[in-house]
Design a protein around this motif. Sequence first.
Motif, PDB file in Angstrom:
ATOM      1  N   ALA A  19       0.826  -1.204   0.000  1.00  0.00           N
ATOM      2  CA  ALA A  19       0.000   0.000   0.000  1.00  0.00           C
ATOM      3  C   ALA A  19       0.860   1.253   0.000  1.00  0.00           C
ATOM      4  N   HIS A  35     -10.523   0.255  -3.857  1.00  0.00           N
ATOM      5  CA  HIS A  35      -9.619  -0.855  -4.139  1.00  0.00           C
ATOM      6  C   HIS A  35     -10.440  -1.987  -4.754  1.00  0.00           C
ATOM      7  N   CYS A  38     -10.197  -6.467  -3.763  1.00  0.00           N
ATOM      8  CA  CYS A  38      -9.475  -6.193  -2.516  1.00  0.00           C
ATOM      9  C   CYS A  38      -8.930  -7.432  -1.802  1.00  0.00           C
ATOM     10  N   GLY A  41      -8.491  -7.868   2.150  1.00  0.00           N
ATOM     11  CA  GLY A  41      -8.646  -6.547   2.755  1.00  0.00           C
ATOM     12  C   GLY A  41      -7.411  -5.997   3.433  1.00  0.00           C
ATOM     13  N   THR A  44      -6.099  -3.078   1.425  1.00  0.00           N
ATOM     14  CA  THR A  44      -7.150  -2.060   1.474  1.00  0.00           C
ATOM     15  C   THR A  44      -7.062  -1.271   2.768  1.00  0.00           C
ATOM     16  N   GLN A  45      -6.919  -1.957   3.866  1.00  0.00           N
ATOM     17  CA  GLN A  45      -6.827  -1.311   5.170  1.00  0.00           C
ATOM     18  C   GLN A  45      -5.605  -0.387   5.238  1.00  0.00           C
ATOM     19  N   LEU A  47      -4.237   1.173   2.803  1.00  0.00           N
ATOM     20  CA  LEU A  47      -4.375   2.324   1.909  1.00  0.00           C
ATOM     21  C   LEU A  47      -4.945   3.540   2.636  1.00  0.00           C
ATOM     22  N   VAL A  55     -11.444   4.982   2.238  1.00  0.00           N
ATOM     23  CA  VAL A  55     -11.093   3.803   1.442  1.00  0.00           C
ATOM     24  C   VAL A  55     -12.237   2.797   1.434  1.00  0.00           C
ATOM     25  N   GLN A  56     -12.542   2.286   0.244  1.00  0.00           N
ATOM     26  CA  GLN A  56     -13.545   1.244   0.072  1.00  0.00           C
ATOM     27  C   GLN A  56     -12.915   0.092  -0.694  1.00  0.00           C
ATOM     28  N   GLY A  57     -13.191  -1.133  -0.259  1.00  0.00           N
ATOM     29  CA  GLY A  57     -12.711  -2.315  -0.962  1.00  0.00           C
ATOM     30  C   GLY A  57     -13.861  -3.004  -1.661  1.00  0.00           C
ATOM     31  N   THR A  59     -15.092  -6.494  -3.856  1.00  0.00           N
ATOM     32  CA  THR A  59     -14.772  -7.871  -4.205  1.00  0.00           C
ATOM     33  C   THR A  59     -15.987  -8.539  -4.842  1.00  0.00           C
ATOM     34  N   ILE A  68     -13.669 -10.164   5.627  1.00  0.00           N
ATOM     35  CA  ILE A  68     -12.914  -8.980   5.207  1.00  0.00           C
ATOM     36  C   ILE A  68     -13.256  -7.806   6.110  1.00  0.00           C
TER      37      ILE A  68
END
Length: 70
Positions: A19, A35, A38, A41, A44-45, A47, A55-57, A59, A68
Amino acid sequence: MKRFLLSFLLSSCLFADEASDILAQSGVKGGIVVHVGCGDGTVTQKLRANDSYQVQGLTKEADKVPAIRD
């Protein structure tokens, strides 16, 4: 302008393993990060380097979403 740039850069291929590499290559200091793909996660975390980022992941694996989120 910088927020648009971040979304553009993250939607194109960035060659990064972590990240911190992604954020360094983007050059932005905050904004909305999505992301896509992701995984678990973890990246993602990371980021969300500080409170300047939202931030949003995303999938396709709906069965993995509860894990996640935890």
